[in-house]
Enzyme design. Structure first.
Site, PDB file in Angstrom:
ATOM      1  N   GLY A 360       8.991   2.663  -4.757  1.00  0.00           N
ATOM      2  CA  GLY A 360       7.779   3.478  -4.792  1.00  0.00           C
ATOM      3  C   GLY A 360       8.108   4.941  -4.942  1.00  0.00           C
ATOM      4  O   GLY A 360       9.265   5.353  -4.801  1.00  0.00           O
ATOM      5  N   PRO A 361       7.115   5.762  -5.228  1.00  0.00           N
ATOM      6  CA  PRO A 361       7.343   7.201  -5.413  1.00  0.00           C
ATOM      7  C   PRO A 361       7.761   7.864  -4.109  1.00  0.00           C
ATOM      8  O   PRO A 361       7.627   7.279  -3.026  1.00  0.00           O
ATOM      9  CB  PRO A 361       5.977   7.721  -5.893  1.00  0.00           C
ATOM     10  CG  PRO A 361       5.001   6.684  -5.454  1.00  0.00           C
ATOM     11  CD  PRO A 361       5.711   5.382  -5.449  1.00  0.00           C
ATOM     12  N   PRO A 362       8.280   9.092  -4.193  1.00  0.00           N
ATOM     13  CA  PRO A 362       8.728   9.784  -2.975  1.00  0.00           C
ATOM     14  C   PRO A 362       7.575  10.038  -2.014  1.00  0.00           C
ATOM     15  O   PRO A 362       6.447  10.309  -2.427  1.00  0.00           O
ATOM     16  CB  PRO A 362       9.300  11.108  -3.515  1.00  0.00           C
ATOM     17  CG  PRO A 362       9.574  10.867  -4.957  1.00  0.00           C
ATOM     18  CD  PRO A 362       8.566   9.867  -5.410  1.00  0.00           C
ATOM     19  N   GLY A 363       7.877   9.949  -0.728  1.00  0.00           N
ATOM     20  CA  GLY A 363       6.916  10.341   0.289  1.00  0.00           C
ATOM     21  C   GLY A 363       5.926   9.283   0.719  1.00  0.00           C
ATOM     22  O   GLY A 363       5.000   9.577   1.467  1.00  0.00           O
ATOM     23  N   VAL A 364       6.106   8.009   0.283  1.00  0.00           N
ATOM     24  CA  VAL A 364       5.135   6.982   0.678  1.00  0.00           C
ATOM     25  C   VAL A 364       5.575   6.236   1.931  1.00  0.00           C
ATOM     26  O   VAL A 364       4.880   5.343   2.395  1.00  0.00           O
ATOM     27  CB  VAL A 364       4.894   5.976  -0.472  1.00  0.00           C
ATOM     28  CG1 VAL A 364       4.261   6.659  -1.654  1.00  0.00           C
ATOM     29  CG2 VAL A 364       6.186   5.283  -0.892  1.00  0.00           C
ATOM     30  N   GLY A 365       6.748   6.568   2.476  1.00  0.00           N
ATOM     31  CA  GLY A 365       7.143   6.002   3.761  1.00  0.00           C
ATOM     32  C   GLY A 365       8.139   4.869   3.686  1.00  0.00           C
ATOM     33  O   GLY A 365       8.181   4.022   4.578  1.00  0.00           O
ATOM     34  N   LYS A 366       8.963   4.841   2.652  1.00  0.00           N
ATOM     35  CA  LYS A 366       9.930   3.737   2.514  1.00  0.00           C
ATOM     36  C   LYS A 366      10.971   3.779   3.627  1.00  0.00           C
ATOM     37  O   LYS A 366      11.246   2.768   4.287  1.00  0.00           O
ATOM     38  CB  LYS A 366      10.614   3.821   1.139  1.00  0.00           C
ATOM     39  CG  LYS A 366       9.663   3.697  -0.040  1.00  0.00           C
ATOM     40  CD  LYS A 366      10.396   3.672  -1.360  1.00  0.00           C
ATOM     41  CE  LYS A 366      11.080   4.996  -1.659  1.00  0.00           C
ATOM     42  NZ  LYS A 366      10.135   6.103  -1.845  1.00  0.00           N
ATOM     43  N   THR A 367      11.587   4.946   3.836  1.00  0.00           N
ATOM     44  CA  THR A 367      12.638   5.050   4.854  1.00  0.00           C
ATOM     45  C   THR A 367      12.073   4.880   6.260  1.00  0.00           C
ATOM     46  O   THR A 367      12.639   4.173   7.094  1.00  0.00           O
ATOM     47  CB  THR A 367      13.343   6.412   4.725  1.00  0.00           C
ATOM     48  OG1 THR A 367      13.852   6.554   3.393  1.00  0.00           O
ATOM     49  CG2 THR A 367      14.496   6.505   5.709  1.00  0.00           C
ATOM     50  N   SER A 684      -2.089   1.969 -22.881  1.00  0.00           N
ATOM     51  CA  SER A 684      -3.402   1.735 -22.289  1.00  0.00           C
ATOM     52  C   SER A 684      -4.487   2.658 -22.823  1.00  0.00           C
ATOM     53  O   SER A 684      -5.650   2.498 -22.478  1.00  0.00           O
ATOM     54  CB  SER A 684      -3.316   1.863 -20.765  1.00  0.00           C
ATOM     55  OG  SER A 684      -3.006   3.183 -20.397  1.00  0.00           O
ATOM     56  N   LYS A 727      -6.595   4.028 -11.472  1.00  0.00           N
ATOM     57  CA  LYS A 727      -7.462   4.530 -12.539  1.00  0.00           C
ATOM     58  C   LYS A 727      -8.922   4.523 -12.117  1.00  0.00           C
ATOM     59  O   LYS A 727      -9.681   5.461 -12.424  1.00  0.00           O
ATOM     60  CB  LYS A 727      -7.248   3.692 -13.794  1.00  0.00           C
ATOM     61  CG  LYS A 727      -5.888   3.915 -14.447  1.00  0.00           C
ATOM     62  CD  LYS A 727      -5.684   3.037 -15.664  1.00  0.00           C
ATOM     63  CE  LYS A 727      -4.322   3.303 -16.302  1.00  0.00           C
ATOM     64  NZ  LYS A 727      -4.064   2.459 -17.479  1.00  0.00           N
TER      65      LYS A 727
END
Length: 810
Positions: A360-367, A684, A727
């Site tokens: 996922g993108p940075p800052g979404v809480g993976k770590t 798209s 979207k």
């Protein structure tokens, strides 16, 4: 000293000489000085002097780092020197030996023929030998003798012989030339023309330098005594060891202690055999040998890594669910997967190890999610960052044949965990690289394979180590940089960016409380209204995660804390929407809203970015020409091909749209997507491109309240796309009441929040004809000869937000 010297000063005479600036060197009269000349201007001055009377004026630069000094960068007082010897070196530099003759002060400087030429005033000063002068000379001789004795770089006999001269001026210059002082101090002595004044200054300098040398000597003596004490202790220790050896004690107790630790460590049979063999070798080695240290370090590492100690695992699903909900909002799929893992652990005593990959993108809480999993399961948590790792030895370690060898980071982290079943987070697994030292991602294949990691082999330990009980979690921002074999070994769970309602809930539940506590504010001192938080999310952050949102909230908290300190702790502040601008300043981002009126050739599309969905305007216009299709807006290859496919579809259905069959022969069509500096790509936007082209050609306006997304084929079919949730959120935020989606994306509505679905009309289509019937103000009927009539160009839209790159359709 010669006492028959005339008193007073003689008048100075003027001389014109070539000048050479010199760096970090002061040449005194009567001093022989060798140095190397390399600058072109200095070589020119030297050659000019050699062609004449071999006299040259040497002046020191104020700043030694300047390669091309100006006249203002050179001291005014220097030395007239006689060139004794010169030798050209192979690198075209010239080694020169000069002898100082007398002082001189620059009166005039000219720069001709590539070097400085100066007019120098020479002042010859003489003194009368008086008892006070003789006493000062004797004092300096005495001080200089002390200085030479203390200095390790000067030969005593040579220096004392050198200063035995009758002329006071020559005496002072000889002493000054042999002092180890700074260039500035030497220049100061050179600029003193009166020999008696020079004598007084020399006495002061010698006093200071002798004091410095005495301090240095004292420190060296102290260091020497400490070294002697250390050598004495080493000798006594060796003697004690020899006595113990004679008594039969040796280091048997230490060996026995190691043996006991090895037997109780719980090692595998192979590791135990290797440890006992190494222990026997250690017992036979001299204690102070280098090989003994290597063997002892190896045994220490074998004993340091956990072999049987386990953390007591918490398998209570309700408690784990409460912990996950407490730490993170949303992320339902991830939480379900963790709870499934715990349920399996209750039913199966020895399940296979799990390897999850959070993408996922940075800052979404993976770590932070990895930490929560460890807390929910009651396991130890260790983290290893793989960003920038390019050496296989970081994973597997170095072989013991290398000096300073160590195990790899995997076993080092296991030692840190201290148990065989930690939660092991491998952070930034997508940012590894490779070079001549190997490919660390290939080494990870064994670590992250549940079928192989029970026999993981580290190069340093050289025994099999069981990693199957470890709960491995990896994190990545993208997966296309992860080798396919490594992807195949992991269960990939995607964390999409948070939606606006999710960010609002996270801010209310976690971020505001966290930053309020971090700035020392009490709960009653600061509160946020929901509209204020929404304004911060929309106008001051543009991200998939919540890091910048937390920074902006922290910014407001700091400003409120300042007010509390000034006005008193009883102050209570409520942040409303209108207050946000006062605290955070000018709006950083603005959302693109739907247009205020229907326009020809202007269609509203939808884009997916790493920071969420975005409205994307597509403009089309026609002009007299020869059938050229122009695509602008920094479009990627896929998006350009979508534009060409849309154009081919329109040409194939020209009659249906009321166009002449050869309309394209007389017209050029220009398609532009604003924000031209931002890359855009993906299929798209196909139906949006086709709708804009048909509108521009048929002169029928497009409804402003409709947004659309979908891939188009040459036959006019509408294919599914990705990022439906994001979207639709963007269309809702932009004020669109209707969204056109491909029929195959109907299943994706399950992920769209219910309020969005209730407030918007979502129309599913399978063909491009359905799109045109919905999007255009009126249906296309009949035939209309367009001739050379063209649509007015669509307005260029300015924006400050980032669109990013669209992904390929799922």
């Amino acid at each position: 000293m010669n006492s028959s010297i005339l008193s007073g000063r003689e008048k100075g005479d003027l001389r014109t000489l070539p000048m050479m600036p010199i760096r970090d060197l002061v040449v005194f009269p009567f001093q022989m000085a060798p140095f190397v000349v390399g600058r072109e201007s200095s070589i020119n001055a030297l050659e000019e002097a050699l062609a004449g009377n071999k006299k040259i004026f040497l002046a020191t630069q104020r700043d030694a780092s300047l390669d091309d000094p100006k006249a203002s960068d050179i001291y005014q007082v220097g030395t007239i020197a006689s060139i004794v010897q010169s030798l050209k070196l192979p690198d075209n530099n010239i080694r020169v030996l000069v002898e100082g003759v007398e002082r001189g002060k620059i009166q005039k400087v000219t720069n001709d023929e590539g070097f400085f030429r100066v007019t120098v005033k020479v002042v010859a000063a003489r003194v009368v030998s008086t008892p006070s002068v003789e006493q000062l000379v004797q004092r300096i001789i005495s001080l200089f003798e002390q200085y030479v004795k203390l200095s390790q770089s000067l030969n005593y006999e040579t220096m004392i012989a050198a200063v035995k001269v009758d002329e006071i001026g020559k005496f002072t210059d000889t002493v000054a030339a042999n002092l180890n002082i700074s260039t500035e101090e030497k220049q100061e002595l050179l600029e003193i023309f009166d020999p008696v004044d020079r004598l007084a200054r020399l006495a002061d300098i010698l006093d200071i330098e002798i004091e410095k040398l005495n301090v240095d000597r004292s420190i060296q003596g102290r260091v020497k005594r400490q070294m002697e004490r250390a050598q004495r202790e080493y000798y006594l220790n060796e003697k004690i060891k020899a006595i113990q050896k004679e008594l039969g004690r040796n280091e048997k107790s230490e060996i026995d202690e190691l043996k006991k630790k090895i037997e109780t460590s719980g090692m595998t049979k192979d590791a135990l055999d290797k440890a006992m063999t190494e222990l026997k070798r250690l017992e036979m080695m001299p204690p102070m040998s280098a090989e003994s240290t290597v063997s002892r370090n190896y045994l220490d590492w074998l004993l340091a890594v956990p072999w049987k100690k386990r953390a007591r695992e918490v398998r209570d699903i309700r408690r784990a669910e409460a912990v996950l909900e407490e730490d993170h909002y949303g992320l339902e799929k991830i939480k379900e997967r963790i709870l499934e893992f715990l349920a399996v652990r209750q039913l199966v005593k020895t399940p296979r190890g799990s390897i999850l990959c959070f993408v996922g993108p940075p800052g979404v809480g993976k770590t932070s999610l990895g930490r929560s999993i460890a807390r929910a399961t009651g396991r130890k948590f260790v983290r290893l960052s793989l960003g920038g790792v390019r050496d296989e030895a970081e994973i597997r370690g170095h072989r013991r044949t290398y000096i300073g060898a160590l195990p790899g980071q995997i076993l080092q982290m296991m030692k840190k965990a201290g148990v065989v079943n930690p939660v092991f987070l491998l952070d930034e697994v997508d940012k590894m690289s490779m070079d001549f030292r190997g490919d660390p991602s290939a080494a990870l294949l064994e670590v992250l394979d549940p079928e192989q990691n029970n026999t993981f082999m580290d190069h340093y330990l050289d025994v099999e180590y069981d990693l199957s009980k470890v709960f491995f979690i990896t994190t990545a921002n993208v997966i296309h940089t992860i080798p396919q074999p490594l992807q195949d070994r992991m269960e990939i769970l995607r964390l999409s960016g948070y939606t606006e309602p999710e960010k609002l809930e996270i801010a209310k539940r976690f971020l505001v409380r966290k930053q309020r506590e971090a700035t020392g504010l009490k709960p009653g001192s600061l509160s946020f209204e929901d509209d204020a938080l929404v304004e911060i999310i929309r106008s001051y952050t543009r991200e998939a995660g919540v890091r910048n949102l937390e920074r902006e909230i922290a910014n407001i908290c700091r400003k409120v804390a300042r007010k509390v300190v000034k006005e008193g702790k009883t102050l209570e502040v409520t942040i409303r929407r209108d207050d946000v601008k006062d605290y955070l300043g000018v709006v950083k981002f603005r959302d693109m809203k739907s247009e205020e009126r229907n326009e020809v050739g202007l269609a509203t599309g939808l884009a997916w970015t790493e920071v969420g969905g975005q409205i994307l305007y597509i403009e089309a216009t026609t002009m007299p020409g020869r059938g050229k299709l122009i695509l602008t807006g920094k479009l990627g290859d896929v998006m350009q091909e979508s534009g060409q496919a849309a154009m081919s579809y329109v040409r194939s259905r020209a009659g249906r749209f009321g166009l002449d069959a050869d309309f394209y022969r007389r017209l050029d069509i220009h398609i532009h997507i604003p924000e031209g500096s931002i890359p855009k790509d993906g299929p798209s936007a196909g139906i949006t491109l086709a709708t804009a082209v048909v509108s521009a050609l048929a002169r029928v306006a497009i409804r402003r309240d409709i947004a659309m997304t979908g891939e188009i084929t040459l036959r006019g079919k509408v294919l599914p796309i990705g990022g439906v949730k994001e979207k639709l959120m963007a269309a809702h935020r932009g004020g669109c009441s209707t969204v056109i989606l491909p029929r195959d994306n109907e299943k994706d509505l399950a992920e769209v929040p219910e309020p969005i679905q209730r407030e918007m009309t979502i129309r599913f289509v399978e063909a491009m004809d359905e799109v045109l019937d919905l999007a255009l103000e009126r249906k296309l009927e009949g035939s209309e000869n367009l001739g050379s009539e063209t649509a007015p160009p669509a307005p260029v839209l300015e924006s400050t937000h980032e669109v990013g790159r669209e992904p390929l359709a799922n």
